[in-house]
Write an enzyme that holds these catalytic residues in place. Structure first.
Site, mmCIF file in Angstrom:
data_model
loop_
_atom_site.group_PDB
_atom_site.id
_atom_site.type_symbol
_atom_site.label_atom_id
_atom_site.label_comp_id
_atom_site.label_asym_id
_atom_site.label_seq_id
_atom_site.Cartn_x
_atom_site.Cartn_y
_atom_site.Cartn_z
ATOM 1 N N ASP A 163 -1.838 -1.361 -4.196
ATOM 2 C CA ASP A 163 -2.280 -0.011 -4.525
ATOM 3 C C ASP A 163 -1.035 0.862 -4.556
ATOM 4 O OD1 ASP A 163 -3.262 2.525 -4.691
ATOM 5 O OD2 ASP A 163 -4.458 2.434 -2.859
ATOM 6 N N TYR A 189 0.874 -1.170 0.000
ATOM 7 C CA TYR A 189 0.000 0.000 0.000
ATOM 8 C C TYR A 189 0.915 1.224 0.000
ATOM 9 C CZ TYR A 189 -3.344 3.511 1.527
ATOM 10 O OH TYR A 189 -4.099 4.640 1.622
#
Length: 259
Positions: free
Chosen positions: A149, A108
């Site tokens: 992400d 992330y």
DNA sequence: ATGACACGCCGAGCGTGA
């Protein structure tokens, strides 16, 4: 000849999205699931539904912000939380597991907030630290898959309006250069191996009705070293969960490898 | 558009996300 499937999904709170994630996994049964923005400390992570679905659950979370979880059908031989060396990361953003002979990074990447801020500089430094870690610990000859992400869209075809968005957050030259430097290790963009065209996105802003207008960014990626990339047969951005009640703002992305 | 929506924070707005 079998298949290995890996799903990456920024769920924007695992507790708020528990039903969506459970339903998706029950239907698709991916072998490996990398979740981001779980937004829960480890003691409160809802493990039971995933154990019942047959997953090993590896978590690295904290209060409210960030957090990652990696679910695997088989038990990982290694698990690492955060960077391998040096001071602890500011937030829980990395899980690195070795499962079935494949190293899987679940990332992330920091959001960056806005240009010219400390969080933006932190994002750039974080990406450089990750690049250095991978380059110094691993070889591109190994089977490595890096998903998550990334909070970066790399090319014009990865955003809905490149001219308007150029130089803005998620699409600045600085962010692209840091991501490109990581990829120079020997990573292939598995989605682009199969789909060269524009109009394929993974994140849509809640506020602008981005999904309804197909105005999005492709910021959730599956990168693989050569041996794995060669075996990638498809990557799907699944729009279906976005149509469910109170969805995540990211689509699940599932890559299939022949093994 | 300094906007919007959704999350966790513990009890109301605020910080954050991208």
């Amino acid at each position: 000849m079998g298949e290995l499937t890996i799903t990456t999904w920024n769920v924007n709170s695992i507790r708020a999205r528990l039903d969506h994630v459970s339903e998706y996994l029950a239907e698709h049964e991916p072998d490996i699931v990398c979740l981001q923005e779980t937004k829960v400390e480890d003691a409160l992570f809802p493990k039971v539904p995933f154990l019942e679905l047959g997953y090993e659950v590896t978590i690295h979370g904290g209060r409210a912000l960030c957090g990652v979880a990696t679910l695997t059908k088989s038990k990982p031989a290694e698990t690492h939380s955060g960077f391998l060396e040096g001071p602890d990361d500011r937030h829980p953003r990395i899980l690195n597991v070795l499962v079935g002979g494949v190293r899987v990074y679940n990332l992330y990447v920091p959001n960056g907030t806005s240009l010219g801020t400390e969080p933006f500089e932190f994002k750039l430094a974080w990406l450089e630290r990750l690049r250095e870690e991978i380059a110094s610990h691993y070889s591109p000859e190994e089977d490595i898959v890096v998903v998550g992400d990334f909070n970066i869209a790399l090319e014009d075809r990865d955003v809905y309006d490149p001219d308007a968005l150029r130089g803005k957050m998620l699409f600045t030259d600085e962010e692209k250069a840091r991501l490109q430097a990581i990829l120079e290790f020997g990573f292939t963009d598995c989605f682009r191996k199969h789909e060269p065209g524009p109009g394929h996105y993974t994140w849509f802003d809640y506020r602008t009705q981005g999904f309804e207008r197909n105005e999005g960014f492709r910021i959730d990626h599956v990168y693989a070293t050569g041996s794995m990339a060669e075996r990638c047969v498809k990557v799907v951005h699944d729009p279906k969960p976005r149509g469910w009640d109170t969805p995540s703002d990211h689509l699940p992305v599932t890559a299939t490898f022949s093994v």
